[in-house]
Motif scaffolding. Structure first.
Motif, PDB file in Angstrom:
ATOM      1  N   SER A 113       0.841  -1.208   0.000  1.00  0.00           N
ATOM      2  CA  SER A 113       0.000   0.000   0.000  1.00  0.00           C
ATOM      3  C   SER A 113       0.868   1.246   0.000  1.00  0.00           C
ATOM      4  CB  SER A 113      -0.897   0.028   1.236  1.00  0.00           C
ATOM      5  OG  SER A 113      -1.735  -1.092   1.253  1.00  0.00           O
ATOM      6  N   ASP A 128      -5.684  -0.603  -4.670  1.00  0.00           N
ATOM      7  CA  ASP A 128      -5.122  -1.158  -3.443  1.00  0.00           C
ATOM      8  C   ASP A 128      -6.114  -2.140  -2.821  1.00  0.00           C
ATOM      9  OD1 ASP A 128      -3.654  -1.783  -1.252  1.00  0.00           O
ATOM     10  OD2 ASP A 128      -3.652   0.229  -0.367  1.00  0.00           O
ATOM     11  N   GLU A 129      -5.905  -3.403  -3.071  1.00  0.00           N
ATOM     12  CA  GLU A 129      -6.780  -4.466  -2.575  1.00  0.00           C
ATOM     13  C   GLU A 129      -8.265  -4.135  -2.796  1.00  0.00           C
ATOM     14  OE1 GLU A 129      -5.783  -6.556   0.851  1.00  0.00           O
ATOM     15  OE2 GLU A 129      -3.767  -5.713   1.034  1.00  0.00           O
TER      16      GLU A 129
HETATM   17 MG    MG Z   1      -2.121  -2.661   2.160  1.00  0.00          MG
END
Ligand code: MG
Ligand code: ATP
Lengths: 240, 233
Positions: free
Chosen positions: A41, A161-162
């Motif tokens: 991240s 991000d995810e």
């Molecule tokens: Mg992360």
């Protein structure tokens, strides 16, 4: 499209990124893997300078993000970001969520912005939700709106991000399908995800981040099946 | 004299009626001034302007003069009694301007007082907004100010609304000291009846009841707003 030289990021004593060098070409779909807390991240967030690097330089489409003279607000319009927690604006309708930046940042007329917003909603298959508030949407729909919001700025690069980690399992596929379709349009992407099938099928390249460094970088087949790195091997062994 | 005669004989109820008018006007004006000042102060508190960011000392680098100023304001105002502030406003600040209506002076004094509390309420609202909201807005290219204006503030103010109404209720009660600068508000009206009739019970309880009625009314409004907000979440 993205160039990173010797990127370091420290949070106090916690040295999270320890010298990342990376170059991503136009149209590449880069999946970033790595253990939790490995800095995935942080890497994404440094690229659009939501997180300020401790040292190192980053260029996006030839513009140096890390140069203090760069107009970051302008530069960020070329970098769409999609978050794990969607981060839709709860006080605005879906349409207003998407139109906000085109109107306030790109200074488009509302008519023009609305056209773009509806087109973006079409791309994620949610035109009929234009006038709903985010709280009335399912998780999967929220994330698709968030993707449409990023798309409406017509960025050069999308950072994910995810994007499916906060979703109920039955909603993961609808979001991945949207991202996959976007990947096929040739837009440059970096995607942090734990969805192995997505990495295998959609990525043109996989990065493996560990201890703040990229320890593996290559075609999916090569990274998943033929890595010489024990950490990478055990990561995939644990998954299968 | 019975209670009716004390309160209504010789038109004495007019003391209360006119006083009520003054109290309400003062409360409304002060609330509006307080909201404006409070909003400005809350925004100053968020200011990231660091004029000495290039200096060598870490302390000076971090120095945010606008936020510092705002904090001095809230510290002084919240650390001193409203009555003292009112008297300073009347006798010192406006000491040599006797032509200015007392209602304006008192509105300003109470507005400045309320502003400090409003600022703290709005600050709390701003800080309660999830960081992800700011990150999403900034990642779309919105400036700090645009993010505040279009994303954070609307949500923060909505969150703060019940507390802001509650601050208005506090203000209504606080204004009962304006008799000190010779304004005939509800409290002073009750006092006048007390002097005229040489009785305390009826006039003071009448004033208390009217205050109570008003605060109950506004508290009801606040509860309703709270319920609405919760329903819309
Ligand atoms: Mg992360
Ligand atoms: N704002 C912050 N302040 C302090 N430390 C932070 C901050 N953000 C991240 N970290 C730390 O940096 C390290 C890397 O975090 P990061 O979120 O980049 O990892 P990640 O690879 O994305 O992990 P995950 O898979 O859990 O999302 C962690 O040790 C984390 O605690």
């Amino acid at each position: 499209m993205i160039d990173i030289k010797q990127l370091h990021k420290k949070y106090g004593k916690n040295h999270v990124l320890r010298g990342i060098d990376l170059s991503v070409d136009r149209g590449e779909v880069v999946v970033v893997l790595g253990s939790s807390g490995g800095g995935k991240s942080t890497l994404l967030r440094c690229i659009n300078m939501i997180e300020v690097p401790t040292s190192g330089r980053i260029w996006v489409d030839g513009i140096e993000m890390t140069d203090p003279a760069t107009d970051l607000n302008k530069a960020r319009t070329e970098l769409g970001m999609v978050f794990q927690q969607f981060n839709l604006f709860p006080h605005m309708t879906v349409l207003d969520n998407i139109m906000l930046a085109p109107v306030k940042v790109r200074k488009l007329t509302r008519t023009k912005a609305k056209k773009i917003a509806l087109a973006a909603l079409d791309q994620v298959g949610l035109r009929d939700k234009a006038n709903d508030y985010p709280s009335h949407l399912s998780g999967g729909q929220k994330q698709r709106v968030a993707i449409a919001r990023a798309l409406a700025m017509q960025p050069q690069v999308l950072l994910f991000d995810e994007p499916t980690s906060a979703l109920d399992p039955e909603m993961v596929d609808e979001v991945l399908a949207v991202i996959k379709r976007l990947a096929e349009t040739g837009i440059t992407m970096m995607v942090v995800t734990h969805e192995m099938s997505f990495a295998r099928d959609v990525a043109s390249r996989i990065l493996f981040l560990d201890g703040g460094l990229i320890i593996e970088d290559g075609a999916p087949e090569k990274v998943i099946n033929h890595s010489s790195h024990p950490k990478v091997q055990s990561f995939f062994a644990a998954l299968s | 004299m019975n209670a009716v005669e004390i309160l209504f004989g010789d038109g004495r109820y007019l003391f209360l009626w006119r006083g009520l008018e003054v109290t309400l006007l003062l409360t409304v004006f002060a609330t509006v001034i307080g909201l404006v000042i409070g909003l400005v102060i809350a925004l100053l508190q968020q200011s990231e302007w660091r004029p000495l960011a290039a200096s060598k000392s870490l302390r000076l680098q971090q120095w945010r003069p606008l936020a510092g100023l705002a904090n001095i304001y809230t510290t002084i105002i919240r650390g001193t009694p409203a009555l003292v502030q009112l008297l300073i406003m009347y006798y010192v600040v406006f000491g040599s301007y006797r032509g200015v209506p007392k209602l304006w002076i008192a509105s300003l004094a109470f507005g400045i007082n309320s502003g400090a509390y409003v600022a703290e309420i709005i600050r709390g609202g701003i800080e309660s907004i999830d960081r992800g909201q700011v990150e999403a807005a900034r990642s779309l290219g919105l400036s700090r100010w645009q993010t505040m204006r279009y994303v954070v503030l609307p949500q923060a103010l909505k969150q703060s609304l019940p507390s802001l109404i509650s601050e208005g209720i506090t203000l209504l009660k606080e204004t009962s000291v304006v008799g000190w600068i010779g304004m005939n508000d509800l409290m002073r009206g009750a006092d006048n009846i007390r002097f005229q009739t040489a009785t305390a019970f009826e006039s003071l309880f009448a004033a208390a009841l009217i205050y109570l009625g008003l605060t109950t009314l506004f508290t009801r409004v606040m509860r309703r707003v709270e319920r609405r907000l919760r329903a819309s979440d």
